[in-house]
Scaffold this motif. Structure first.
Motif, short mmCIF file in Angstrom:
data_model
loop_
_atom_site.label_atom_id
_atom_site.label_comp_id
_atom_site.label_asym_id
_atom_site.label_seq_id
_atom_site.Cartn_x
_atom_site.Cartn_y
_atom_site.Cartn_z
N GLY A 109 0.80 -1.21 0.00
CA GLY A 109 0.00 0.00 0.00
C GLY A 109 0.84 1.26 0.00
O GLY A 109 2.07 1.22 0.17
N TYR A 149 -4.12 3.76 -0.81
CA TYR A 149 -4.25 2.47 -1.46
C TYR A 149 -3.75 1.38 -0.53
O TYR A 149 -2.71 1.52 0.14
CB TYR A 149 -3.43 2.46 -2.76
CG TYR A 149 -3.26 1.08 -3.38
CD1 TYR A 149 -4.30 0.47 -4.08
CD2 TYR A 149 -2.05 0.38 -3.26
CE1 TYR A 149 -4.14 -0.78 -4.64
CE2 TYR A 149 -1.88 -0.86 -3.83
CZ TYR A 149 -2.93 -1.44 -4.52
OH TYR A 149 -2.77 -2.69 -5.07
N ARG A 159 -4.51 10.44 -1.92
CA ARG A 159 -4.83 9.13 -2.48
C ARG A 159 -4.29 8.06 -1.54
O ARG A 159 -3.12 8.10 -1.14
CB ARG A 159 -4.19 8.98 -3.87
CG ARG A 159 -4.54 7.68 -4.60
CD ARG A 159 -3.86 7.65 -5.96
NE ARG A 159 -4.15 6.43 -6.70
CZ ARG A 159 -5.15 6.29 -7.56
NH1 ARG A 159 -5.94 7.33 -7.81
NH2 ARG A 159 -5.35 5.16 -8.21
N TYR A 165 -9.13 -5.22 -0.49
CA TYR A 165 -8.62 -4.19 -1.38
C TYR A 165 -9.32 -2.88 -1.05
O TYR A 165 -10.54 -2.84 -0.85
CB TYR A 165 -8.89 -4.58 -2.84
CG TYR A 165 -8.51 -3.53 -3.85
CD1 TYR A 165 -7.20 -3.42 -4.32
CD2 TYR A 165 -9.47 -2.63 -4.34
CE1 TYR A 165 -6.86 -2.44 -5.25
CE2 TYR A 165 -9.13 -1.67 -5.27
CZ TYR A 165 -7.82 -1.57 -5.72
OH TYR A 165 -7.48 -0.61 -6.64
N LEU A 214 -9.15 1.51 -2.09
CA LEU A 214 -8.59 2.62 -2.85
C LEU A 214 -9.52 3.81 -2.70
O LEU A 214 -10.73 3.71 -2.87
CB LEU A 214 -8.46 2.26 -4.33
CG LEU A 214 -7.99 3.38 -5.26
CD1 LEU A 214 -6.56 3.80 -4.92
CD2 LEU A 214 -8.07 2.95 -6.72
N ASP A 255 -3.67 -3.10 -0.50
CA ASP A 255 -3.98 -4.43 -1.04
C ASP A 255 -3.50 -5.45 -0.01
O ASP A 255 -2.30 -5.72 0.11
CB ASP A 255 -3.29 -4.64 -2.38
CG ASP A 255 -3.75 -5.93 -3.06
OD1 ASP A 255 -4.52 -6.69 -2.45
OD2 ASP A 255 -3.32 -6.19 -4.20
N HIS A 257 -9.52 8.32 -3.39
CA HIS A 257 -8.89 9.60 -3.69
C HIS A 257 -9.86 10.71 -3.35
O HIS A 257 -11.07 10.58 -3.53
CB HIS A 257 -8.42 9.67 -5.16
CG HIS A 257 -9.51 9.44 -6.16
ND1 HIS A 257 -10.24 10.47 -6.71
CD2 HIS A 257 -9.99 8.30 -6.72
CE1 HIS A 257 -11.12 9.98 -7.57
NE2 HIS A 257 -11.00 8.67 -7.59
#
Length: 249
Positions: A74, A103, A101, A124, A126, A105, A128
Motif C-alpha cells: 500500500g 491504497y 490518495r 482491497y 482505494l 492491497d 482519492h
C-alpha cells in the motif's frame, strides 16, 4: 431640604460616573497586549507554498506478536498547495487545495489470539479525495525576532472523495463503491521560521474543529446505503502535524 437632596444625588451621580470611567480606562489598558504593534509580515505581500507527503509499505510473510503471515502492499500520497494575500499587517486570507490518495492491497493477515484465530484475505481499498479551503491566518513575532513567529489559521474546508473496497475473489467477491462529501471548520496554530528573506519553514497542527460528513454507498451494483456523521475535535492530534515551505513575494 429638597434642594440639598437634589444636590446630594447629583454629587453621587458624578462620583459614580468618575469611578466607572476610571475602571473602564484601567480595563482597556489591562487587556491591550500590543500583539499587533510589531510588524512581522507587512501588508501587501503575497504568500504561496505547500506540502507534499508520500509513504509506502510492503509486507511479505510478516510475523509480529499476534499478527501472523501478514502480506500487504500500500501507499499514501498527499499534496496541498496554497496561496494568500496580506490585506493587513500580520493578517492574510487565501485558498488551499488538497489532493490525497490512499491504497491498500491486503493479501493475507491472521490474528492469533490463542483459542481464536481471525483470518483476513483478499482485501482491497482505494480512495482519492479533493479538498478546497478558504483560510484566514494571523501572525505574531516571538519577542523582537524577525525570523521566528507564531501563527493561527482558521479554515473552512469542503471535500469530495470517491473510493472502493472489495473482499474475496472469484465467485465469492463483494465490492462497494462510495462517494463522500464533507464540510469542516478547523483551527491550526503553528510556528514559522524564515530561512531566507523570502522563504520560511512552517510547522502546524490541527487542534480543534467541527466535521460533517455524508457517505453514499453501492454494494455489488445492487444494494445501497447511506451514512451521516458529525463530530467535534477539541484535542491535540500528533498525527495531524503538517510541515511545509512558504514563499513570501
Amino acid at each position: 431640604m429638597k434642594e440639598k437632596l437634589i444636590l446630594l444625588m447629583l454629587l453621587i451621580a458624578v462620583m459614580a460616573s468618575n469611578v466607572w470611567a476610571q475602571r473602564g480606562k484601567r480595563a482597556i489598558e489591562r487587556i491591550d497586549r500590543e500583539v499587533q504593534e510589531r510588524v512581522f509580515i507587512p501588508k501587501g505581500q503575497w504568500m504561496t507554498g505547500g506540502s507534499v507527503s508520500y509513504s509506502e509499505h510492503e509486507e511479505d510473510n510478516l510475523n509480529f506478536l499476534v499478527l501472523k503471515d501478514f502480506e500487504a502492499l500500500g501507499y499514501d500520497f498527499k499534496v496541498s498547495p496554497y496561496v494568500g494575500y496580506f490585506f493587513r499587517d500580520n493578517m492574510a486570507a487565501g485558498l488551499r487545495f488538497t489532493y490525497s490518495r490512499d491504497y491498500l492491497d491486503l493479501g493475507n493477515a491472521d490474528v492469533d489470539l490463542g483459542d481464536l484465530v481471525i483470518s483476513l484475505k483478499d482485501l482491497y481499498y482505494l480512495e482519492h479525495k479533493y479538498s478546497a479551503s478558504g483560510f484566514l491566518r494571523t501572525y505574531m513575532p516571538i519577542g523582537r525576532s524577525k525570523i521566528f513567529g507564531l501563527f493561527n489559521e482558521v479554515r473552512l474546508t469542503y471535500s469530495y472523495g470517491e473510493g472502493k473496497n472489495s473482499t474475496g475473489s472469484g465467485t465469492e467477491y463483494d465490492g462497494t463503491y462510495q462517494k463522500t462529501n464533507s464540510m469542516q471548520i478547523g483551527f491550526a496554530p503553528g510556528l514559522t521560521a524564515f530561512v531566507t528573506n523570502f522563504a520560511a519553514v512552517e510547522v502546524s497542527m490541527d487542534v480543534m474543529g467541527f466535521d460533517f460528513k455524508w457517505v453514499e454507498q453501492q454494494t455489488n451494483q445492487i444494494e445501497t446505503g447511506k451514512r451521516r456523521t458529525s463530530s467535534g475535535n477539541f484535542k491535540i492530534n500528533l498525527f495531524s502535524i503538517n510541515i511545509g515551505m512558504t514563499f513570501y513575494l
